[in-house]
Scaffold this motif. Structure first.
Motif, PDB file in Angstrom:
ATOM      1  N   TYR A   8      29.012 -23.703 -11.863  1.00  0.00           N
ATOM      2  CA  TYR A   8      29.309 -23.985 -10.470  1.00  0.00           C
ATOM      3  C   TYR A   8      30.815 -24.018 -10.291  1.00  0.00           C
ATOM      4  O   TYR A   8      31.554 -24.503 -11.133  1.00  0.00           O
ATOM      5  CB  TYR A   8      28.629 -25.256  -9.965  1.00  0.00           C
ATOM      6  CG  TYR A   8      28.995 -26.544 -10.633  1.00  0.00           C
ATOM      7  CD1 TYR A   8      30.001 -27.348 -10.125  1.00  0.00           C
ATOM      8  CD2 TYR A   8      28.314 -26.985 -11.759  1.00  0.00           C
ATOM      9  CE1 TYR A   8      30.327 -28.540 -10.728  1.00  0.00           C
ATOM     10  CE2 TYR A   8      28.620 -28.178 -12.368  1.00  0.00           C
ATOM     11  CZ  TYR A   8      29.636 -28.956 -11.845  1.00  0.00           C
ATOM     12  OH  TYR A   8      29.960 -30.143 -12.457  1.00  0.00           O
TER      13      TYR A   8
ATOM     14  N   HIS B  55      34.231 -21.914  -7.733  1.00  0.00           N
ATOM     15  CA  HIS B  55      34.656 -21.086  -6.621  1.00  0.00           C
ATOM     16  C   HIS B  55      35.189 -19.743  -7.138  1.00  0.00           C
ATOM     17  O   HIS B  55      35.813 -19.678  -8.190  1.00  0.00           O
ATOM     18  CB  HIS B  55      35.714 -21.795  -5.762  1.00  0.00           C
ATOM     19  CG  HIS B  55      36.657 -22.642  -6.547  1.00  0.00           C
ATOM     20  ND1 HIS B  55      36.448 -23.988  -6.772  1.00  0.00           N
ATOM     21  CD2 HIS B  55      37.814 -22.344  -7.184  1.00  0.00           C
ATOM     22  CE1 HIS B  55      37.437 -24.470  -7.487  1.00  0.00           C
ATOM     23  NE2 HIS B  55      38.279 -23.503  -7.757  1.00  0.00           N
TER      24      HIS B  55
ATOM     25  N   THR C 117      27.102 -14.661  -6.767  1.00  0.00           N
ATOM     26  CA  THR C 117      26.372 -15.925  -6.739  1.00  0.00           C
ATOM     27  C   THR C 117      25.207 -15.827  -7.723  1.00  0.00           C
ATOM     28  O   THR C 117      24.731 -14.729  -8.047  1.00  0.00           O
ATOM     29  CB  THR C 117      25.818 -16.241  -5.344  1.00  0.00           C
ATOM     30  OG1 THR C 117      24.829 -15.257  -4.991  1.00  0.00           O
ATOM     31  CG2 THR C 117      26.931 -16.260  -4.300  1.00  0.00           C
TER      32      THR C 117
ATOM     33  N   THR D  45      22.219 -13.981  -6.158  1.00  0.00           N
ATOM     34  CA  THR D  45      22.370 -12.526  -6.148  1.00  0.00           C
ATOM     35  C   THR D  45      22.142 -11.948  -7.538  1.00  0.00           C
ATOM     36  O   THR D  45      21.430 -10.947  -7.709  1.00  0.00           O
ATOM     37  CB  THR D  45      23.768 -12.140  -5.646  1.00  0.00           C
ATOM     38  OG1 THR D  45      23.916 -12.579  -4.299  1.00  0.00           O
ATOM     39  CG2 THR D  45      23.997 -10.641  -5.723  1.00  0.00           C
TER      40      THR D  45
ATOM     41  N   ASP E 210      17.867 -20.009  -4.045  1.00  0.00           N
ATOM     42  CA  ASP E 210      18.100 -20.285  -2.621  1.00  0.00           C
ATOM     43  C   ASP E 210      19.531 -20.740  -2.363  1.00  0.00           C
ATOM     44  O   ASP E 210      20.141 -21.432  -3.195  1.00  0.00           O
ATOM     45  CB  ASP E 210      17.129 -21.348  -2.104  1.00  0.00           C
ATOM     46  CG  ASP E 210      15.739 -20.778  -1.839  1.00  0.00           C
ATOM     47  OD1 ASP E 210      15.549 -19.573  -2.082  1.00  0.00           O
ATOM     48  OD2 ASP E 210      14.856 -21.539  -1.402  1.00  0.00           O
ATOM     49  N   ALA E 211      20.044 -20.376  -1.188  1.00  0.00           N
ATOM     50  CA  ALA E 211      21.443 -20.662  -0.838  1.00  0.00           C
ATOM     51  C   ALA E 211      21.722 -22.153  -0.760  1.00  0.00           C
ATOM     52  O   ALA E 211      22.843 -22.588  -1.053  1.00  0.00           O
ATOM     53  CB  ALA E 211      21.790 -19.989   0.486  1.00  0.00           C
ATOM     54  N   ASP E 212      20.735 -22.952  -0.364  1.00  0.00           N
ATOM     55  CA  ASP E 212      20.974 -24.387  -0.221  1.00  0.00           C
ATOM     56  C   ASP E 212      20.711 -25.146  -1.515  1.00  0.00           C
ATOM     57  O   ASP E 212      20.745 -26.382  -1.530  1.00  0.00           O
ATOM     58  CB  ASP E 212      20.124 -24.967   0.914  1.00  0.00           C
ATOM     59  CG  ASP E 212      18.629 -24.789   0.677  1.00  0.00           C
ATOM     60  OD1 ASP E 212      18.254 -24.007  -0.216  1.00  0.00           O
ATOM     61  OD2 ASP E 212      17.841 -25.435   1.397  1.00  0.00           O
TER      62      ASP E 212
ATOM     63  N   GLY F 239      21.440 -21.378  -5.873  1.00  0.00           N
ATOM     64  CA  GLY F 239      21.683 -19.961  -5.660  1.00  0.00           C
ATOM     65  C   GLY F 239      23.081 -19.606  -5.230  1.00  0.00           C
ATOM     66  O   GLY F 239      23.614 -18.557  -5.613  1.00  0.00           O
ATOM     67  N   THR F 240      23.716 -20.471  -4.432  1.00  0.00           N
ATOM     68  CA  THR F 240      25.079 -20.204  -3.952  1.00  0.00           C
ATOM     69  C   THR F 240      26.123 -21.041  -4.671  1.00  0.00           C
ATOM     70  O   THR F 240      27.217 -20.579  -4.950  1.00  0.00           O
ATOM     71  CB  THR F 240      25.168 -20.465  -2.434  1.00  0.00           C
ATOM     72  OG1 THR F 240      24.292 -19.565  -1.761  1.00  0.00           O
ATOM     73  CG2 THR F 240      26.578 -20.255  -1.926  1.00  0.00           C
TER      74      THR F 240
ATOM     75  N   LYS G  77      28.058 -19.674  -9.666  1.00  0.00           N
ATOM     76  CA  LYS G  77      28.630 -18.337  -9.631  1.00  0.00           C
ATOM     77  C   LYS G  77      28.458 -17.664 -10.992  1.00  0.00           C
ATOM     78  O   LYS G  77      28.230 -18.329 -12.009  1.00  0.00           O
ATOM     79  CB  LYS G  77      30.120 -18.392  -9.269  1.00  0.00           C
ATOM     80  CG  LYS G  77      30.437 -19.165  -7.997  1.00  0.00           C
ATOM     81  CD  LYS G  77      29.798 -18.559  -6.773  1.00  0.00           C
ATOM     82  CE  LYS G  77      30.325 -19.172  -5.483  1.00  0.00           C
ATOM     83  NZ  LYS G  77      30.116 -20.616  -5.364  1.00  0.00           N
TER      84      LYS G  77
END
Length: 375
Positions: free
Chosen positions: A252, A254, A308, A311, A346-348, A351-352, A355
């Motif tokens: 996790y 950025h 991500t 993805t 999932d994005a929440d 998943g997001t 990275k």
């Protein structure tokens, strides 16, 4: 000052500060996580529902299986060399590697080619890892650091690091009125407990901030740097350039360097005060993937665009894998598979937040899922 209720490690840290003054956050993290006797990763198994956090391999077998297949395709694209080192950094209980080996065992030739190498400092976790992969009959060795792994002529490497960089010690710097000061760990004058303090604003401290970040900073901004992560990225890049191979990092963080205080502690699956209970809570910080990528590129390796986790796993076919698993599952198992899939992509959820960075040697064919090549 120390109190009667302080743990031995907390008492040691307080004595050190009393004698020598405030310490860096990196020094605090090193003591809390890696102290030979009292360090968090040295004395316990922190993973799973009974531990302090759950990693992706513990969520579902699909995660490790797909990473195993990614490694197998990477090996095939290199021409299926007769020997290859499969290296995992910070392998936890060995769950990811166990699932990966199960997924690739029917790939012709790979079983005879593989040597598994774990970079692990915890005696407790080494025992779990040995048990996890015992059934596959693949030779395995354990190493304290990546640099301890021998480089063998004509033997490429595939390196996997899932939630490895986030636990490496960081330093924090805060922008003040005129310049940057390091954020340190000291003692509160009234309570005698650990607390954050600011060092002096000096030109030397200013020079530690990348030029691209200095110009955009405003008062109160915090910049985090992780020298151990950069050093390991450099070592891996040089190894990949020398022998060939690829690396996959999932964590996790950025995709670009950014300001912010991301240092956090977890205990019992809940957030915990960072400076409380050193040695008994996990400490992590968000990974600066841009800095890791730059370090690898500067060492001559190539990197793909940061993806991500959602993805990346979709590109590897996790949704199709979930459907396949459900064909022989009962209703309760189908629900569990769907819930695990959602948590991973999932994005929440993961998943997001998580990275993915893929790197490879300058003379190696790009591994699967590489796009936007740098370096």
């Amino acid at each position: 000052m120390s109190s009667a209720t302080d743990s031995p490690l907390l008492a040691d840290i307080k004595r050190r500060i009393n004698v020598s003054g405030p310490i860096t956050i990196a020094d605090f993290m090193t003591e809390a996580l890696a102290h030979p006797e009292h360090g968090y990763y040295r004395k316990q198994d922190p993973f799973g529902r009974a531990g302090d956090f759950i990693t992706a391999p513990e969520v579902s077998q699909m995660f490790g299986e797909l990473i195993g297949l990614w490694a197998a395709v990477t090996w095939q694209q290199m021409g299926s060399p007769p020997k290859i080192d499969l290296i995992e950094l910070g392998p936890g209980r060995g769950t990811l590697m166990s699932d990966a080996l199960r997924a690739v065992r029917n790939v012709p030739g790979i079983g005879d080619a593989l040597t598994v190498r774990f970079v692990e400092t915890s005696p407790v976790l080494r025992t779990h890892q040995q048990t996890s992969i015992m059934a596959y009959g693949i030779p395995a060795t354990w190493h304290e650091t990546f640099d301890d792994i021998p480089t063998r002529a004509n033997v490429p490497a595939i390196v996997i690091g899932n939630e490895f960089f986030d636990a490496l010690p960081i330093r924090q710097f805060e922008r003040g009125e005129k310049g940057w000061a390091e954020r340190l760990v000291g003692l509160d004058a009234k309570t005698g407990e650990l607390g954050f303090v600011r060092g002096a604003e000096t030109p030397i401290t200013d020079a530690l901030i990348p030029a691209t970040m200095r110009g955009a900073a405003k008062k109160g901004d915090i910049f985090e740097s992780c020298a151990p992560a950069i050093a390991i990225a450099d070592q891996i890049a040089r190894r990949l350039n020398e022998t060939g191979g690829g690396a996959l990092f999932i964590d996790y963080g950025h995709p670009g360097s950014a300001f912010g205080d991301t240092l956090q502690a977890l205990k019992g699956h809940e957030y915990h005060p960072v400076l409380r209970d050193p040695g008994d809570a996990d400490l992590t910080a968000h990974v600066d993937f841009a800095a890791i990528g730059r370090a690898m590129n500067e060492a001559g390796a190539r990197t793909g665009a940061v993806l991500t986790q959602g993805t990346f796993l979709r590109m590897l076919g996790i949704e199709q894998r979930a459907e396949h698993l459900k064909t022989s599952a009962d209703d309760a198992q189908k629900t569990a598979i769907d819930q695990a899939l959602s948590r991973l992509i999932d994005a929440d959820q993961m998943g997001t937040l998580f990275k993915v960075l893929i790197a490879y040697g300058r003379d190696t064919t790009p591994p699967p899922c590489v796009s936007g090549v740098a370096g």
